[in-house]
Design a protein around this motif. Structure first.
Motif, PDB file in Angstrom:
ATOM      1  N   THR A  13      59.752  23.793   5.142  1.00  0.00           N
ATOM      2  CA  THR A  13      60.342  22.617   5.779  1.00  0.00           C
ATOM      3  C   THR A  13      61.604  23.053   6.528  1.00  0.00           C
ATOM      4  OG1 THR A  13      59.492  21.032   4.172  1.00  0.00           O
ATOM      5  CG2 THR A  13      61.470  20.386   5.382  1.00  0.00           C
ATOM      6  N   THR A  15      64.791  21.382   8.938  1.00  0.00           N
ATOM      7  CA  THR A  15      65.482  20.235   9.529  1.00  0.00           C
ATOM      8  C   THR A  15      66.513  20.730  10.529  1.00  0.00           C
ATOM      9  OG1 THR A  15      67.152  20.187   7.769  1.00  0.00           O
ATOM     10  CG2 THR A  15      65.190  18.838   7.457  1.00  0.00           C
ATOM     11  N   GLN A  19      67.261  15.900  11.246  1.00  0.00           N
ATOM     12  CA  GLN A  19      65.916  15.419  11.504  1.00  0.00           C
ATOM     13  C   GLN A  19      64.909  16.454  10.989  1.00  0.00           C
ATOM     14  OE1 GLN A  19      64.994  12.434  12.975  1.00  0.00           O
ATOM     15  NE2 GLN A  19      67.167  11.866  12.999  1.00  0.00           N
ATOM     16  N   VAL A  20      63.848  15.999  10.301  1.00  0.00           N
ATOM     17  CA  VAL A  20      62.804  16.906   9.836  1.00  0.00           C
ATOM     18  C   VAL A  20      61.950  17.311  11.032  1.00  0.00           C
ATOM     19  CG1 VAL A  20      60.807  17.202   8.348  1.00  0.00           C
ATOM     20  CG2 VAL A  20      62.773  15.882   7.538  1.00  0.00           C
ATOM     21  N   VAL A  21      61.968  18.612  11.349  1.00  0.00           N
ATOM     22  CA  VAL A  21      61.195  19.132  12.476  1.00  0.00           C
ATOM     23  C   VAL A  21      59.859  19.692  11.996  1.00  0.00           C
ATOM     24  CG1 VAL A  21      61.206  20.751  14.415  1.00  0.00           C
ATOM     25  CG2 VAL A  21      63.345  19.680  13.665  1.00  0.00           C
ATOM     26  N   LEU A  22      59.876  20.372  10.861  1.00  0.00           N
ATOM     27  CA  LEU A  22      58.664  20.902  10.242  1.00  0.00           C
ATOM     28  C   LEU A  22      58.647  20.440   8.791  1.00  0.00           C
ATOM     29  CD1 LEU A  22      58.801  24.591  11.547  1.00  0.00           C
ATOM     30  CD2 LEU A  22      57.409  22.724  12.476  1.00  0.00           C
ATOM     31  N   GLU A  23      57.515  19.904   8.343  1.00  0.00           N
ATOM     32  CA  GLU A  23      57.439  19.354   6.997  1.00  0.00           C
ATOM     33  C   GLU A  23      56.301  19.993   6.205  1.00  0.00           C
ATOM     34  OE1 GLU A  23      56.846  15.015   4.767  1.00  0.00           O
ATOM     35  OE2 GLU A  23      56.985  15.130   6.946  1.00  0.00           O
ATOM     36  N   GLY A  44      57.368  20.688  17.242  1.00  0.00           N
ATOM     37  CA  GLY A  44      57.953  21.681  16.353  1.00  0.00           C
ATOM     38  C   GLY A  44      57.334  23.066  16.491  1.00  0.00           C
ATOM     39  N   ASN A 214      52.081  18.789  14.425  1.00  0.00           N
ATOM     40  CA  ASN A 214      52.974  17.730  14.891  1.00  0.00           C
ATOM     41  C   ASN A 214      53.849  17.344  13.700  1.00  0.00           C
ATOM     42  OD1 ASN A 214      54.340  15.732  16.187  1.00  0.00           O
ATOM     43  ND2 ASN A 214      52.533  14.575  16.830  1.00  0.00           N
ATOM     44  N   ARG A 215      54.848  18.160  13.481  1.00  0.00           N
ATOM     45  CA  ARG A 215      55.734  18.126  12.318  1.00  0.00           C
ATOM     46  C   ARG A 215      55.009  18.617  11.073  1.00  0.00           C
ATOM     47  NH1 ARG A 215      59.015  13.043   9.798  1.00  0.00           N
ATOM     48  NH2 ARG A 215      57.099  12.843   8.572  1.00  0.00           N
ATOM     49  N   ARG A 216      53.813  18.103  10.797  1.00  0.00           N
ATOM     50  CA  ARG A 216      52.945  18.623   9.744  1.00  0.00           C
ATOM     51  C   ARG A 216      51.810  19.410  10.381  1.00  0.00           C
ATOM     52  NH1 ARG A 216      53.927  16.307   4.774  1.00  0.00           N
ATOM     53  NH2 ARG A 216      51.886  17.029   4.044  1.00  0.00           N
TER      54      ARG A 216
END
Length: 258
Positions: A13, A15, A19-23, A44, A214-216
């Motif tokens: 993860t 941030t 902001q969470v960019v990769l989760e 991301g 897309n983030r995930r």
């Protein structure tokens, strides 16, 4: 026989600016892969590359390279081809001089002179992409397609085990694009390739594994894009339309709604 992983991203993860960019990103790249990661702008993708390269810290999770925690030595075995716009191509140097800078990761001390071995490696890298005749040309005189090929030669000059390309065809016209992917396909016979792109249509017959980000991260462990992956990534149903003889439709078959 399945090859060993050369990149392992485990529950990462990231941030930025709160902001969470990769989760919770988890995936592997295996030796010999031509691996594509696709997704919309702002998904991301570049942050993920920078995390693998050690340029962005992870808030949680871990990244392994060649079976061990990532470190400067293992990252030096990765050749990175950034987007073209990060370079100033108006700088007064030749193509050969630019490709030589790809040897910097192998040199200790910023004032070390280039050796005959470095010059040979640069020439070999240009030859590998069939650009031998470009060596003496000023970089400012290159076309968009030539610039992208020279950036690949620069990355290859360091003799990497992995080649990572970030949006490699953004500034390449359509006729040049297919030749570019043929070049990458040829290189993938000897080197592991990870390609980042926002364009679904470029996921062609050349790649052997693909994921959506897309983030995930959403992936199907083959060269197939599934309808669920596309919908999850882009937030709406997406169909792929192709023109010409090269097949780009990579959605798996699914049942019609009753």
């Amino acid at each position: 026989m399945m090859q060993e992983p050369v990149i392992e991203v485990n529950d990462v993860t990231v941030t930025r600016n709160q902001q969470v960019v990769l989760e919770s990103i988890t995936f592997q790249v295996r030796k010999g892969d031509f691996f594509a990661i696709i997704g919309p702008n702002g998904a991301g993708k570049s942050t993920l590359v920078r995390a693998v390269l050690g340029l962005v810290p992870c808030d949680s999770g871990e990244i392994l390279l060649f079976g061990s925690p990532a470190n400067p030595e293992s990252r030096a075995r990765i050749g990175y081809v950034p987007q073209t716009h990060v370079f100033d191509f108006s700088f007064p140097i030749t193509v050969h001089e630019m490709v030589l800078t790809g040897r910097m990761g192998r040199k200790k001390g910023i004032f070390r002179r280039y050796t005959d071995e470095d010059h040979t490696a640069a020439n070999n890298a240009l030859s590998r992409i069939s650009a031998d005749l470009l060596g003496t040309r000023p970089v400012k005189a290159l076309s968009g397609g030539e610039r992208q090929r020279v950036l690949i030669a620069r990355a290859l000059a360091g003799d990497p085990d992995i080649l990572i390309l970030d949006e490699p065809t953004v500034y390449v016209d359509t006729p040049t694009e297919e030749h570019f992917y043929e070049l990458l396909s040829s290189l993938s016979k000897d080197i592991t390739i990870v390609m980042i792109t926002h364009d679904i249509g470029v996921v062609s017959r050349h790649v052997n594994r693909v994921a959506c980000l897309n983030r995930r991260l959403y992936m199907h462990d083959s060269d197939q894009l599934t309808s669920d992956m596309i919908t999850s990534t882009y937030g709406c149903p997406v169909d792929i339309i192709t023109h010409g003889d090269v097949p780009h439709r990579v959605l798996e078959r699914h049942e019609e709604d009753s």
